[in-house]
Scaffold this active site. Structure first.
Site, mmCIF file in Angstrom:
data_model
loop_
_atom_site.group_PDB
_atom_site.id
_atom_site.type_symbol
_atom_site.label_atom_id
_atom_site.label_comp_id
_atom_site.label_asym_id
_atom_site.label_seq_id
_atom_site.Cartn_x
_atom_site.Cartn_y
_atom_site.Cartn_z
ATOM 1 N N ASP A 145 6.307 16.407 90.184
ATOM 2 C CA ASP A 145 6.455 16.468 88.722
ATOM 3 C C ASP A 145 7.882 16.753 88.213
ATOM 4 O O ASP A 145 8.577 17.605 88.762
ATOM 5 C CB ASP A 145 5.597 17.597 88.138
ATOM 6 C CG ASP A 145 4.211 17.665 88.703
ATOM 7 O OD1 ASP A 145 3.838 16.782 89.481
ATOM 8 O OD2 ASP A 145 3.504 18.624 88.359
ATOM 9 N N GLU A 203 -4.026 18.898 84.351
ATOM 10 C CA GLU A 203 -2.740 19.462 84.773
ATOM 11 C C GLU A 203 -1.660 19.113 83.738
ATOM 12 O O GLU A 203 -1.844 18.248 82.888
ATOM 13 C CB GLU A 203 -2.331 18.876 86.139
ATOM 14 C CG GLU A 203 -3.318 19.194 87.251
ATOM 15 C CD GLU A 203 -2.884 18.697 88.634
ATOM 16 O OE1 GLU A 203 -3.046 19.456 89.584
ATOM 17 O OE2 GLU A 203 -2.399 17.562 88.756
HETATM 18 C C1 FRU Z 1 0.733 18.083 89.352
HETATM 19 C C2 FRU Z 1 0.724 19.388 90.112
HETATM 20 C C3 FRU Z 1 0.799 20.564 89.164
HETATM 21 C C4 FRU Z 1 1.393 21.641 90.011
HETATM 22 C C5 FRU Z 1 2.354 20.882 90.877
HETATM 23 C C6 FRU Z 1 2.512 21.436 92.250
HETATM 24 O O1 FRU Z 1 1.199 17.003 90.069
HETATM 25 O O2 FRU Z 1 -0.417 19.464 90.941
HETATM 26 O O3 FRU Z 1 -0.440 20.891 88.581
HETATM 27 O O4 FRU Z 1 2.033 22.625 89.242
HETATM 28 O O5 FRU Z 1 1.874 19.552 90.934
HETATM 29 O O6 FRU Z 1 3.540 20.826 92.936
#
Ligand code: FRU
Length: 507
Positions: free
Chosen positions: A22, A204
């Site tokens: 992300d 998320e």
């Molecule tokens: C989304 C996610 C988030 C988390 C991060 C962990 O892709 O799963 O929810 O904070 O990636 O790397």
């Protein structure tokens, strides 16, 4: 040969090495667009998360900076956001210069292993040197876990309508809204989403912001909500909601409700490779744009794609515009105007202009030796003659090995589509290229417009001025070197067309 390895994207950001997911903490300050990102430097797979860091003056050309946040005794550093605390509400300012403040999720893997539920909490950190070095707040976490296993991805911003900090948090199947006066003490204000939108997976990476309705004085609030799995074309994807905000509660717009009932959703992108995207904070008012970037991959196969030194790329930066359409409010997404900086100039062969013509069959657009189709921008407008309601019109990239990628419009189905089922290396995941990805066309304009950006390993379609978007990645075993326009099952009238050579941002 850094940034020129096989499958390395040439007009998109990717980390020089290691794993990325992300985008995080995007904030603008003193002429720099900051991009932090979920990063594991020691491997090309997901691992203990850090915040990687890059800055840009134009969102196109990036400078890599040292890692901004390292895991500590409270956990890995998961996704989150950053702001400039202009009014020094936190007291973190120094020498009369406001602090850059980040909020992120602490993910305590040791506690998770023990079978506990409360292993995710929110912490803050601040920087007094334009994001170069960071100090974690000594009283972290600032939001403790109430006993819920998915409790993460805080996206905060200054709400100048209600004079407060607001924060959207991903909590299992809904979003929680929190408010604060000083970035340290947070109060839970409300919940949204259990009964709205898609719920095929965990919610998320929210984003929450006001946006002017294009061409009016009206403002609505937008909630972006990534979901994994359960996206329209499989795996990870981003849905959104439009409504109002009273300072505590998000109230869904009445006309939007029918589109997000019974697990239905409105999607930001119909491709499979635009996930966890959020928008930049603190864009100066005189600019006023809502600027977005996403992670150009999908959890279904992200860790297995055939790149070695690094894994994953970001989407092009995009501008989100809210429009009032016949169906109600909808977000339109277009590449930022700064993408004009990518144009190769000075050589007449670099830009190909197509005259109005009727197409049936294939038109080879690989114009000259030296032209690289997988580093190009195409702008095509076309119409269908009355008798051609079964035409399939597509743009095809291919190589001499018979591998190809197509993106186009299917008149009978009235949808755009992206087809990577023959695009080369598909062996790393049986879910990567199992089907063609359709995207319903919602515009009723007679002229169909396709704006395309091709890179070495990706295609981004912005159709009908951003009304429908498809972002997909691909991995040909050798680069695609041919570009064709193909009309099948009928004719198409190409009204206008151009093919522009782009240049690499990694010189
Ligand atoms: C989304 C996610 C988030 C988390 C991060 C962990 O892709 O799963 O929810 O904070 O990636 O790397």
């Amino acid at each position: 040969n850094l940034y020129h390895e096989k499958h390395r994207e040439q007009i998109h950001f990717s980390p020089s090495s290691g794993w990325m997911n992300d985008p995080n903490g995007m904030v603008y300050y003193e002429g720099e667009y900051h991009l932090f990102y979920q990063h594991y430097p020691k491997d090309n797979k997901w691992g203990p998360m850090h915040w990687g860091h890059a800055v840009s003056k134009d969102m196109i050309h990036w400078n890599n900076l040292p890692i901004a946040l390292y895991p500590d005794s409270l956990g890995y550093i998961f996704s989150g956001s950053a702001v400039i605390d202009w009014k020094n509400t936190s007291g973190f300012a120094k020498n009369n210069r406001p602090a850059m403040v980040a909020i992120f999720t602490y993910h305590n893997a040791a506690e998770e292993k023990k079978g506990k539920k409360d292993y995710q909490s929110q912490g803050i950190a601040y920087s007094n040197d334009k994001g170069r070095t960071w100090t974690k707040f000594k009283a972290n976490p600032v939001i403790k876990n109430p006993g819920i296993s998915d409790f993460r991805d805080p996206k905060m911003s200054w709400d100048n309508i209600h004079n407060q900090w607001i924060l959207a948090l991903a909590v299992q199947d809904h979003t929680e809204f929190w408010t604060s006066k000083n970035l340290k003490n947070w109060e839970h204000a409300s919940d949204f989403g259990k009964e709205w939108g898609a719920h095929g997976g965990v919610w998320e990476c929210p984003d929450f912001f006001p946006l002017k309705v294009d061409g009016t004085k009206e403002t609505k609030w937008i909630l972006l909500k990534s979901i994994n799995p359960g996206a329209i074309n499989g795996g990870s994807g981003t849905q959104y909601f439009v409504g109002d905000f009273d300072g505590k509660n998000f109230i869904l717009d009445e006309k939007f409700k029918p589109f997000v009932r019974n697990n239905e959703a409105v999607w930001l992108d119909y491709g499979r490779d635009n996930y966890a995207g959020v928008t930049w904070s603190d864009i100066p008012a005189k600019d006023g744009r809502r600027l977005f970037i996403g992670w150009m991959s999908n959890w279904q196969y992200a860790q297995n794609v055939p790149t070695a030194e690094w894994r994953s790329t970001s989407t092009l930066p995009r501008e989100l515009v809210l429009k009032s359409t016949e169906a109600g409010y909808r977000l339109f997404t277009n590449p930022v105007k700064e993408t004009a900086l990518l144009k190769e100039k000075g050589d007449v062969h670099k830009l190909l202009t197509l005259q109005e013509q009727t197409l049936e069959g294939a038109l080879d657009l690989t114009p000259k030796p030296g032209f690289t189709p997988t580093l190009s921008e195409l702008n095509l407008s076309f119409e269908l003659p009355e008798a051609s309601q079964n035409t399939k019109f597509r743009v095809e990239l291919s190589n001499d090995k018979g591998e190809s990628y197509s993106v186009g419009y299917d008149a009978a189905a009235n949808h755009f589509f992206s087809d990577r089922t023959q695009s080369g290396d598909l062996s790393f995941s049986d879910r990567f290229a199992a089907k063609v990805h359709p995207a319903p066309r919602t515009s009723r304009n007679k002229t169909i417009e396709m704006r395309l950006f091709f890179d070495v390993a990706s295609s981004e379609l912005f159709a009908d001025k951003g009304e429908t978007v498809i972002t997909d990645i691909f991995f040909p075993t050798t680069d695609f070197t041919h570009l064709k326009l193909i009309a099948e099952g009928g004719k198409v009238i190409l009204k206008k067309g151009s093919v522009q050579q782009l240049k690499s941002i990694w010189k």
